[in-house]
Design a protein around this motif. Sequence first.
Motif, PDB file in Angstrom:
ATOM      1  N   ARG A  12      25.585  40.954  37.461  1.00 44.21           N
ATOM      2  CA  ARG A  12      25.951  39.808  37.390  1.00 44.21           C
ATOM      3  C   ARG A  12      27.457  39.552  37.356  1.00 44.21           C
ATOM      4  N   GLY A  13      27.666  38.849  38.621  1.00 39.75           N
ATOM      5  CA  GLY A  13      29.364  38.330  38.746  1.00 39.75           C
ATOM      6  C   GLY A  13      29.317  37.878  39.278  1.00 39.75           C
ATOM      7  N   ARG A  14      30.702  36.857  39.534  1.00 37.27           N
ATOM      8  CA  ARG A  14      31.031  35.881  40.595  1.00 37.27           C
ATOM      9  C   ARG A  14      31.566  35.655  42.194  1.00 37.27           C
ATOM     10  N   ASP A  15      30.341  35.159  42.904  1.00 37.21           N
ATOM     11  CA  ASP A  15      30.332  35.797  44.184  1.00 37.21           C
ATOM     12  C   ASP A  15      32.450  34.871  44.795  1.00 37.21           C
ATOM     13  N   LEU A  16      32.787  35.661  45.926  1.00 37.33           N
ATOM     14  CA  LEU A  16      34.189  35.957  45.810  1.00 37.33           C
ATOM     15  C   LEU A  16      34.095  34.965  47.108  1.00 37.33           C
ATOM     16  N   LEU A  17      33.422  34.612  47.794  1.00 37.47           N
ATOM     17  CA  LEU A  17      32.361  33.326  48.513  1.00 37.47           C
ATOM     18  C   LEU A  17      32.266  32.556  48.572  1.00 37.47           C
ATOM     19  N   ASN A  18      32.134  32.171  47.313  1.00 42.28           N
ATOM     20  CA  ASN A  18      32.045  30.432  47.252  1.00 42.28           C
ATOM     21  C   ASN A  18      31.510  30.570  45.307  1.00 42.28           C
ATOM     22  N   GLY A  19      32.741  31.225  45.021  1.00 42.45           N
ATOM     23  CA  GLY A  19      32.922  31.012  43.256  1.00 42.45           C
ATOM     24  C   GLY A  19      31.763  31.064  42.321  1.00 42.45           C
ATOM     25  N   LEU A  20      30.971  30.665  42.761  1.00 42.55           N
ATOM     26  CA  LEU A  20      29.481  30.695  42.150  1.00 42.55           C
ATOM     27  C   LEU A  20      28.633  32.630  41.294  1.00 42.55           C
ATOM     28  N   PRO A  21      28.062  32.544  40.756  1.00 40.94           N
ATOM     29  CA  PRO A  21      27.211  33.478  39.467  1.00 40.94           C
ATOM     30  C   PRO A  21      26.618  34.023  40.694  1.00 40.94           C
ATOM     31  N   LYS A  22      26.488  35.719  40.678  1.00 37.40           N
ATOM     32  CA  LYS A  22      25.892  35.755  41.547  1.00 37.40           C
ATOM     33  C   LYS A  22      25.104  37.184  41.156  1.00 37.40           C
ATOM     34  N   ALA A  23      24.045  37.555  41.237  1.00 41.43           N
ATOM     35  CA  ALA A  23      23.435  38.438  40.800  1.00 41.43           C
ATOM     36  C   ALA A  23      22.754  39.456  41.595  1.00 41.43           C
ATOM     37  N   ILE A  24      23.158  40.618  41.423  1.00 37.25           N
ATOM     38  CA  ILE A  24      22.378  42.236  42.857  1.00 37.25           C
ATOM     39  C   ILE A  24      21.911  43.007  41.692  1.00 37.25           C
ATOM     40  N   MET A  25      21.304  44.617  42.455  1.00 37.40           N
ATOM     41  CA  MET A  25      21.181  45.738  42.394  1.00 37.40           C
ATOM     42  C   MET A  25      22.180  46.677  42.346  1.00 37.40           C
ATOM     43  N   ILE A  26      22.388  47.702  41.142  1.00 33.51           N
ATOM     44  CA  ILE A  26      23.433  48.375  41.992  1.00 33.51           C
ATOM     45  C   ILE A  26      22.788  49.959  41.228  1.00 33.51           C
ATOM     46  N   ASP A  27      22.849  50.698  41.334  1.00 34.50           N
ATOM     47  CA  ASP A  27      22.197  52.295  41.077  1.00 34.50           C
ATOM     48  C   ASP A  27      23.272  53.449  41.410  1.00 34.50           C
ATOM     49  N   ASP A  28      22.736  54.105  40.013  1.00 34.04           N
ATOM     50  CA  ASP A  28      23.606  55.245  40.060  1.00 34.04           C
ATOM     51  C   ASP A  28      24.445  55.920  41.507  1.00 34.04           C
ATOM     52  N   SER A  29      24.021  56.557  42.325  1.00 37.29           N
ATOM     53  CA  SER A  29      24.583  57.060  43.141  1.00 37.29           C
ATOM     54  C   SER A  29      25.087  56.008  43.531  1.00 37.29           C
ATOM     55  N   GLN A  30      24.962  54.569  43.611  1.00 31.36           N
ATOM     56  CA  GLN A  30      26.716  53.808  44.144  1.00 31.36           C
ATOM     57  C   GLN A  30      27.605  54.348  43.159  1.00 31.36           C
ATOM     58  N   ILE A  31      26.959  53.696  41.865  1.00 33.61           N
ATOM     59  CA  ILE A  31      28.106  54.160  41.238  1.00 33.61           C
ATOM     60  C   ILE A  31      28.873  55.186  40.957  1.00 33.61           C
ATOM     61  N   ARG A  32      28.049  56.567  41.379  1.00 34.11           N
ATOM     62  CA  ARG A  32      28.888  58.112  41.484  1.00 34.11           C
ATOM     63  C   ARG A  32      29.669  57.946  42.445  1.00 34.11           C
ATOM     64  N   GLU A  33      29.687  57.174  43.453  1.00 36.31           N
ATOM     65  CA  GLU A  33      30.753  56.848  44.955  1.00 36.31           C
ATOM     66  C   GLU A  33      31.694  56.526  44.210  1.00 36.31           C
ATOM     67  N   ALA A  34      31.480  54.870  43.526  1.00 32.67           N
ATOM     68  CA  ALA A  34      32.928  54.509  42.846  1.00 32.67           C
ATOM     69  C   ALA A  34      33.555  54.890  42.093  1.00 32.67           C
ATOM     70  N   ILE A  35      32.696  56.255  41.048  1.00 33.83           N
ATOM     71  CA  ILE A  35      34.188  57.078  40.325  1.00 33.83           C
ATOM     72  C   ILE A  35      34.163  58.535  40.537  1.00 33.83           C
ATOM     73  N   SER A  36      33.913  58.592  42.132  1.00 32.78           N
ATOM     74  CA  SER A  36      34.061  60.351  42.423  1.00 32.78           C
ATOM     75  C   SER A  36      35.512  60.636  42.647  1.00 32.78           C
ATOM     76  N   LYS A  37      36.421  59.623  43.027  1.00 27.86           N
ATOM     77  CA  LYS A  37      37.478  59.859  43.470  1.00 27.86           C
ATOM     78  C   LYS A  37      38.250  60.078  42.161  1.00 27.86           C
ATOM     79  N   SER A  38      38.621  59.621  41.196  1.00 24.24           N
ATOM     80  CA  SER A  38      38.773  59.995  39.525  1.00 24.24           C
ATOM     81  C   SER A  38      38.186  60.986  39.293  1.00 24.24           C
ATOM     82  N   LEU A  39      36.667  61.701  39.241  1.00 20.55           N
ATOM     83  CA  LEU A  39      36.186  62.257  38.724  1.00 20.55           C
ATOM     84  C   LEU A  39      36.822  63.131  39.175  1.00 20.55           C
ATOM     85  N   GLY A  40      37.268  63.601  40.337  1.00 18.67           N
ATOM     86  CA  GLY A  40      37.558  64.923  41.403  1.00 18.67           C
ATOM     87  C   GLY A  40      38.961  65.120  41.162  1.00 18.67           C
ATOM     88  N   LYS A  41      40.087  63.631  40.438  1.00 15.34           N
ATOM     89  CA  LYS A  41      41.171  64.295  40.131  1.00 15.34           C
ATOM     90  C   LYS A  41      40.794  65.047  38.815  1.00 15.34           C
TER      91      LYS A  41
END
Length: 347
Positions: free
Chosen positions: A234-263
């Motif tokens: 859950r976080g804040r939707d930057l388009l309308n400022g309201l709370p919003k929930a999304i689903m996220i999975d491990d492959s997305q987190i791997r993609e997110a941190i891949s650059k730092s891990l690579g370093k």
Amino acid sequence: MFNKLLGKFSQDLAIDLGTRNTLVYTKEKGIVINEPSVVAVNMRTNEILAVGEDAKKMVGKTPSHIKAIKPLNEGVISDFEVTEKMLKHFVDKVHSESFTFAPRPRVIIGIPIDITEVEKKAVEDAAKSGGAREVFLIEEAMAAAIGARLPVTEAVANMVVDIGGGTSEIAVISLAGVVTYKSLPVAGNSFDADIVEYVREEFNILIGEQVAESIKIKIGSAVPQKETLEMEVRGRDLLNGLPKAIMIDDSQIREAISKSLGKIIENIKNTLEVTPPELVADIYENGIFLSGGSALLRGLDKQISQATKIPVRIADDPLTCVVRGLGALLADDELLRKVLTPGSEEL
Ligand SMILES: Nc1ncnc2c1ncn2[C@@H]1O[C@H](COP(=O)(O)OP(=O)(O)OP(=O)(O)O)[C@@H](O)[C@H]1O
Ligand SMILES: [Mg+2]
């Protein structure tokens, strides 16, 4: 003489003053403090409201005149006054809980490998005004190696990679010294910041760093897992400022941190490249040892092992490895003298 007498009765301490967590160890009791390096200060009165766990609960939730300060950044002191107060609070807490006649203790503190003389002095001064009589500085990577029970004084090389919150310290240790090393300001905090950025860019949702850290711990990984891990965020939707929930999975987190891990992995390889061949041969045989909280990221050992073709082991209880190594030195003056950082106080 007087110092010697004091030494007999005071309760000496080993302190791992980390970017994220501060741990304190005594010879008699082992780890007596393990709390976040956070101090809550009332900016109007300059009064300290809470330290450690209690202060962490306030991060991101305080009214404007109360600030939750993290006085260390990338392994070094960024707010001297607050670090000093935090140390004093912890040292006093240890002493108030024990019955020993404990005047001013000797203190052994871990420091990053490549900090400047000014930064070293700041650590020493903070410990002294926090109540220490004598301060000994030990490189954290060396402490981690001792905590992992590696034979640091022998003519055998071992590689230690300590991945904490603020820094990754990569060091090859042999004959009680650091032979080659790299220290980089990329570690657990970078992964959290990567996740905040990823969620903002992919979903237009703003989340805080504590939420990002909990996502990382819950579903984060360095290599694909047998089963998909996912969670609701859950976080804040930057388009309308309201709370919003999304689903996220491990492959997305791997993609997110891949650059730092690579370093981090790139720096491990670079360190191996500049290490003398005889020592590299030892490392191939003994493996690479991981310590620090970020060593717990799923599959990180596997990824480093695949990238370097060297077996990788995670130290027992990696979050306490450095302080246990520092603590072992409280009972071993001879080893302390051997591994003491140059320029640190004489015994
Ligand atoms: N299970 C886990 N999976 C991934 N990361 C973890 C896990 N548990 C803790 N961490 C991370 O470990 C980091 C804290 O580790 P540690 O206490 O060793 O750092 P530190 O010593 O305070 O920092 P530094 O050594 O850089 O000054 C945080 O970034 C935290 O999110
Ligand atoms: Mg650390």
